[in-house]
Every structure is written in structure tokens, then in C-alpha cells.
Design a protein around this motif. Structure first.
Motif, PDB file in Angstrom:
ATOM      1  N   SER A  29       0.820  -1.208   0.000  1.00  0.00           N
ATOM      2  CA  SER A  29       0.000   0.000   0.000  1.00  0.00           C
ATOM      3  C   SER A  29       0.861   1.268   0.000  1.00  0.00           C
ATOM      4  O   SER A  29       0.401   2.334  -0.394  1.00  0.00           O
ATOM      5  CB  SER A  29      -0.942   0.022   1.208  1.00  0.00           C
ATOM      6  N   LYS A  30       2.122   1.159   0.403  1.00  0.00           N
ATOM      7  CA  LYS A  30       3.017   2.317   0.396  1.00  0.00           C
ATOM      8  C   LYS A  30       3.641   2.577  -0.964  1.00  0.00           C
ATOM      9  O   LYS A  30       4.309   3.588  -1.158  1.00  0.00           O
ATOM     10  CB  LYS A  30       4.133   2.137   1.431  1.00  0.00           C
ATOM     11  N   VAL A  31       3.450   1.673  -1.890  1.00  0.00           N
ATOM     12  CA  VAL A  31       4.027   1.829  -3.220  1.00  0.00           C
ATOM     13  C   VAL A  31       3.134   2.777  -4.020  1.00  0.00           C
ATOM     14  O   VAL A  31       2.153   2.389  -4.631  1.00  0.00           O
ATOM     15  CB  VAL A  31       4.169   0.465  -3.933  1.00  0.00           C
ATOM     16  N   CYS A  32       3.483   4.041  -3.945  1.00  0.00           N
ATOM     17  CA  CYS A  32       2.756   5.063  -4.700  1.00  0.00           C
ATOM     18  C   CYS A  32       3.684   6.247  -4.895  1.00  0.00           C
ATOM     19  O   CYS A  32       4.727   6.359  -4.269  1.00  0.00           O
ATOM     20  CB  CYS A  32       1.469   5.478  -3.990  1.00  0.00           C
ATOM     21  N   SER A  33       3.297   7.162  -5.773  1.00  0.00           N
ATOM     22  CA  SER A  33       4.167   8.282  -6.112  1.00  0.00           C
ATOM     23  C   SER A  33       4.244   9.323  -5.006  1.00  0.00           C
ATOM     24  O   SER A  33       5.083  10.206  -5.060  1.00  0.00           O
ATOM     25  CB  SER A  33       3.711   8.930  -7.423  1.00  0.00           C
ATOM     26  N   ALA A  34       3.427   9.229  -3.976  1.00  0.00           N
ATOM     27  CA  ALA A  34       3.430  10.226  -2.904  1.00  0.00           C
ATOM     28  C   ALA A  34       4.369   9.861  -1.759  1.00  0.00           C
ATOM     29  O   ALA A  34       4.623  10.675  -0.892  1.00  0.00           O
ATOM     30  CB  ALA A  34       2.018  10.401  -2.363  1.00  0.00           C
ATOM     31  N   VAL A  35       4.911   8.645  -1.769  1.00  0.00           N
ATOM     32  CA  VAL A  35       5.693   8.182  -0.624  1.00  0.00           C
ATOM     33  C   VAL A  35       7.106   7.824  -1.065  1.00  0.00           C
ATOM     34  O   VAL A  35       7.305   7.161  -2.080  1.00  0.00           O
ATOM     35  CB  VAL A  35       5.023   6.940   0.020  1.00  0.00           C
ATOM     36  N   GLU A  36       8.076   8.271  -0.288  1.00  0.00           N
ATOM     37  CA  GLU A  36       9.457   7.863  -0.505  1.00  0.00           C
ATOM     38  C   GLU A  36       9.751   6.699   0.427  1.00  0.00           C
ATOM     39  O   GLU A  36       9.462   6.755   1.620  1.00  0.00           O
ATOM     40  CB  GLU A  36      10.410   9.017  -0.200  1.00  0.00           C
ATOM     41  N   ILE A  37      10.293   5.629  -0.134  1.00  0.00           N
ATOM     42  CA  ILE A  37      10.660   4.473   0.668  1.00  0.00           C
ATOM     43  C   ILE A  37      12.162   4.568   0.893  1.00  0.00           C
ATOM     44  O   ILE A  37      12.950   4.489  -0.045  1.00  0.00           O
ATOM     45  CB  ILE A  37      10.260   3.161  -0.017  1.00  0.00           C
ATOM     46  N   GLU A  38      12.550   4.765   2.135  1.00  0.00           N
ATOM     47  CA  GLU A  38      13.943   5.021   2.472  1.00  0.00           C
ATOM     48  C   GLU A  38      14.850   3.894   1.997  1.00  0.00           C
ATOM     49  O   GLU A  38      14.577   2.719   2.220  1.00  0.00           O
ATOM     50  CB  GLU A  38      14.074   5.189   3.986  1.00  0.00           C
ATOM     51  N   LYS A 160      -2.433  -3.046  -8.660  1.00  0.00           N
ATOM     52  CA  LYS A 160      -3.848  -3.177  -9.006  1.00  0.00           C
ATOM     53  C   LYS A 160      -4.616  -1.953  -8.505  1.00  0.00           C
ATOM     54  O   LYS A 160      -4.426  -1.502  -7.383  1.00  0.00           O
ATOM     55  CB  LYS A 160      -4.417  -4.440  -8.373  1.00  0.00           C
ATOM     56  N   THR A 161      -5.464  -1.422  -9.367  1.00  0.00           N
ATOM     57  CA  THR A 161      -6.304  -0.295  -8.966  1.00  0.00           C
ATOM     58  C   THR A 161      -7.586  -0.836  -8.359  1.00  0.00           C
ATOM     59  O   THR A 161      -8.033  -1.930  -8.698  1.00  0.00           O
ATOM     60  CB  THR A 161      -6.614   0.637 -10.152  1.00  0.00           C
ATOM     61  N   SER A 162      -8.141  -0.097  -7.462  1.00  0.00           N
ATOM     62  CA  SER A 162      -9.322  -0.589  -6.749  1.00  0.00           C
ATOM     63  C   SER A 162     -10.493  -0.796  -7.694  1.00  0.00           C
ATOM     64  O   SER A 162     -10.770   0.009  -8.568  1.00  0.00           O
ATOM     65  CB  SER A 162      -9.706   0.387  -5.636  1.00  0.00           C
ATOM     66  N   ASP A 169      -1.811   0.579 -12.012  1.00  0.00           N
ATOM     67  CA  ASP A 169      -0.947   1.743 -12.057  1.00  0.00           C
ATOM     68  C   ASP A 169       0.451   1.202 -12.325  1.00  0.00           C
ATOM     69  O   ASP A 169       0.851   0.175 -11.764  1.00  0.00           O
ATOM     70  CB  ASP A 169      -0.936   2.498 -10.725  1.00  0.00           C
ATOM     71  N   ILE A 170       1.195   1.866 -13.191  1.00  0.00           N
ATOM     72  CA  ILE A 170       2.573   1.483 -13.456  1.00  0.00           C
ATOM     73  C   ILE A 170       3.454   2.552 -12.836  1.00  0.00           C
ATOM     74  O   ILE A 170       3.378   3.718 -13.204  1.00  0.00           O
ATOM     75  CB  ILE A 170       2.861   1.351 -14.964  1.00  0.00           C
ATOM     76  N   LEU A 171       4.271   2.136 -11.861  1.00  0.00           N
ATOM     77  CA  LEU A 171       5.123   3.067 -11.127  1.00  0.00           C
ATOM     78  C   LEU A 171       6.581   2.650 -11.259  1.00  0.00           C
ATOM     79  O   LEU A 171       6.916   1.480 -11.049  1.00  0.00           O
ATOM     80  CB  LEU A 171       4.731   3.089  -9.652  1.00  0.00           C
ATOM     81  N   GLN A 172       7.438   3.602 -11.592  1.00  0.00           N
ATOM     82  CA  GLN A 172       8.863   3.335 -11.728  1.00  0.00           C
ATOM     83  C   GLN A 172       9.594   3.768 -10.473  1.00  0.00           C
ATOM     84  O   GLN A 172       9.413   4.884  -9.991  1.00  0.00           O
ATOM     85  CB  GLN A 172       9.430   4.089 -12.924  1.00  0.00           C
ATOM     86  N   LEU A 173      10.429   2.881  -9.945  1.00  0.00           N
ATOM     87  CA  LEU A 173      11.273   3.224  -8.808  1.00  0.00           C
ATOM     88  C   LEU A 173      12.440   4.061  -9.309  1.00  0.00           C
ATOM     89  O   LEU A 173      13.176   3.638 -10.194  1.00  0.00           O
ATOM     90  CB  LEU A 173      11.794   1.960  -8.120  1.00  0.00           C
ATOM     91  N   THR A 174      12.598   5.267  -8.748  1.00  0.00           N
ATOM     92  CA  THR A 174      13.683   6.151  -9.163  1.00  0.00           C
ATOM     93  C   THR A 174      14.934   5.872  -8.331  1.00  0.00           C
ATOM     94  O   THR A 174      14.875   5.189  -7.311  1.00  0.00           O
ATOM     95  CB  THR A 174      13.294   7.634  -8.995  1.00  0.00           C
ATOM     96  N   GLU A 175      16.048   6.437  -8.738  1.00  0.00           N
ATOM     97  CA  GLU A 175      17.294   6.280  -7.992  1.00  0.00           C
ATOM     98  C   GLU A 175      17.214   6.925  -6.616  1.00  0.00           C
ATOM     99  O   GLU A 175      17.994   6.607  -5.736  1.00  0.00           O
ATOM    100  CB  GLU A 175      18.451   6.869  -8.790  1.00  0.00           C
ATOM    101  N   GLN A 176      16.276   7.836  -6.412  1.00  0.00           N
ATOM    102  CA  GLN A 176      16.103   8.498  -5.125  1.00  0.00           C
ATOM    103  C   GLN A 176      15.212   7.708  -4.167  1.00  0.00           C
ATOM    104  O   GLN A 176      14.926   8.173  -3.073  1.00  0.00           O
ATOM    105  CB  GLN A 176      15.519   9.908  -5.319  1.00  0.00           C
ATOM    106  N   GLY A 177      14.744   6.525  -4.573  1.00  0.00           N
ATOM    107  CA  GLY A 177      13.907   5.710  -3.707  1.00  0.00           C
ATOM    108  C   GLY A 177      12.456   6.139  -3.703  1.00  0.00           C
ATOM    109  O   GLY A 177      11.699   5.776  -2.803  1.00  0.00           O
ATOM    110  N   LYS A 178      12.048   6.885  -4.702  1.00  0.00           N
ATOM    111  CA  LYS A 178      10.652   7.296  -4.835  1.00  0.00           C
ATOM    112  C   LYS A 178      10.053   6.577  -6.037  1.00  0.00           C
ATOM    113  O   LYS A 178      10.762   6.116  -6.925  1.00  0.00           O
ATOM    114  CB  LYS A 178      10.546   8.805  -5.058  1.00  0.00           C
ATOM    115  N   PHE A 179       8.744   6.511  -6.049  1.00  0.00           N
ATOM    116  CA  PHE A 179       8.066   5.957  -7.209  1.00  0.00           C
ATOM    117  C   PHE A 179       7.512   7.093  -8.051  1.00  0.00           C
ATOM    118  O   PHE A 179       6.967   8.064  -7.527  1.00  0.00           O
ATOM    119  CB  PHE A 179       6.928   5.017  -6.787  1.00  0.00           C
ATOM    120  N   HIS A 184      -1.615   5.561 -15.068  1.00  0.00           N
ATOM    121  CA  HIS A 184      -2.623   5.398 -14.038  1.00  0.00           C
ATOM    122  C   HIS A 184      -3.827   4.655 -14.585  1.00  0.00           C
ATOM    123  O   HIS A 184      -4.304   4.946 -15.692  1.00  0.00           O
ATOM    124  CB  HIS A 184      -3.062   6.764 -13.504  1.00  0.00           C
ATOM    125  N   ASN A 185      -4.292   3.632 -13.841  1.00  0.00           N
ATOM    126  CA  ASN A 185      -5.526   2.930 -14.176  1.00  0.00           C
ATOM    127  C   ASN A 185      -5.494   2.388 -15.624  1.00  0.00           C
ATOM    128  O   ASN A 185      -6.456   2.530 -16.348  1.00  0.00           O
ATOM    129  CB  ASN A 185      -6.718   3.867 -13.960  1.00  0.00           C
TER     130      ASN A 185
END
Length: 188
Positions: A29-38, A160-162, A169-179, A184-185
Motif C-alpha cells: 500500500s506504500k508503493v505510490c508516487s506520494a511516498v518515498e521508501i527510504e 492493481k487499482t481498486s 498503475d505502473i510506477l517506476q522506482l527512481t534512484e532516489q527511492g521514490k516511485f 494510471h488505471n
């Protein structure tokens, strides 16, 4: 925002990652473009099981697509898998890895040949199958090779979208640890 660097797209191969290929320690659920995963890297997400051979397989499947952009290449690979190769659906918690196979072969085969990517597609299509063979004499050698391949790769989450089992949603992990959200959808 275009995250693609100057990679030669002819050298780019993609592998679908089903849920068992993604490490369980990640809260999806944390895998989204609004959250940075350290400290997130492809190694955070891609499990070594992504390189296990299934019974009767000779190599590990990757695909090369001639589409011009990242999203198009990923969707082309997913369509190839769904409609021409396996005919099945996709896990709700899945992903895609991308690797420059020429760079991988040059980096890993510096002393002796430990990997080989080979275009072994028997069909004439724009989305080509490449098989990866790993030549390891011990389990430790194989694990080191697999970890090196994961380190050289990029990771994309297919989330998977609700409400719709066939949209992601297709999200790319960046070198900065963000998606970064590429799509979308999107129907897959």
C-alpha cells in the motif's frame, strides 16, 4: 517528467515479476508516487526467486519491445505474455524488471562467461523473447550472479487499482527511492 536516460532501447529487456518474485517485507500500500521508501533499490523489491527455472525451462524469460517509450514497452511485454504466451492474468501485486542486457553481459562476463542472454524467439514479432542462461558451478556463485543482475536492473511496480482486476498503475522506482507514476488505471 521523463525518467529514461540515454539507454539504447534495443538493449533493454523486461521480465514480468509475479507476486512470489517480489519480497514480502514491503507494504504494497506504500508503493505510490506520494511516498518515498527510504533506501529503496531494485534489491528492496526483486526476490532471487525471479531467476528460478520452472520445470522443463531451459532459460529465464525476458522480452524486448520496439515501442518508443517505457510505458509502451512494458504494456507490449505484458500483452505478449497475456495473449500470445501464457494466456493467464497478472497478480494483483506484481512488477516488471528492466535490464540492459549488453551492459549486464559485459559487467558479469569480465573474467569468464557466467551469463548469456540470447534472442531465441521462434516467432517473428516486434516483442521478442530472450532467454537468460546462468552458468554457475555452485549455489553461492548463482546467488552472487543473480544479485548482480538485480543490482543492474530497474524496478516497476504494477499495482492493481481498486475495483478493476484488469487495470494497474505502473510506477517506476527512481534512484532516489521514490516511485514515479508512468501510467494510471491502465488496462493490461
Amino acid at each position: 517528467m521523463n525518467l529514461e536516460n540515454q539507454e539504447n532501447q534495443e538493449n533493454l529487456l523486461y521480465r514480468y515479476l509475479k507476486s512470489s518474485h517480489i519480497k514480502d517485507s514491503i507494504c504494497w500500500s506504500k508503493v505510490c508516487s506520494a511516498v518515498e521508501i527510504e533506501n529503496a533499490t531494485p534489491e528492496t523489491f526483486i526476490h532471487e526467486a525471479a531467476f528460478d527455472l520452472r520445470p522443463q525451462e531451459q532459460d529465464i524469460s525476458f522480452f524486448n519491445s520496439t515501442h518508443k517509450n517505457e510505458t509502451g514497452r512494458i504494456l507490449d511485454v505484458l500483452n505478449e505474455l497475456r495473449f500470445r504466451r501464457s494466456g493467464g492474468g497478472f497478480s494483483a501485486r506484481s512488477g516488471v524488471m528492466k535490464i540492459d542486457y549488453i551492459t549486464a553481459q559485459e559487467d558479469l562476463n569480465d573474467i569468464r562467461e557466467v551469463i548469456r542472454f540470447e534472442d531465441n524467439d521462434r516467432y517473428v514479432r516486434s516483442c521478442r523473447h530472450f532467454g537468460l542462461q546462468i552458468f554457475a558451478s555452485t549455489d553461492l556463485d548463482r546467488l552472487e550472479t543473480v544479485n548482480a543482475l538485480i543490482e543492474l536492473s530497474s524496478f516497476f511496480a504494477l499495482k492493481k487499482t481498486s475495483g478493476n482486476p484488469d487495470k494497474r498503475d505502473i510506477l517506476q522506482l527512481t534512484e532516489q527511492g521514490k516511485f514515479f507514476e508512468l501510467a494510471h488505471n491502465t488496462p493490461i
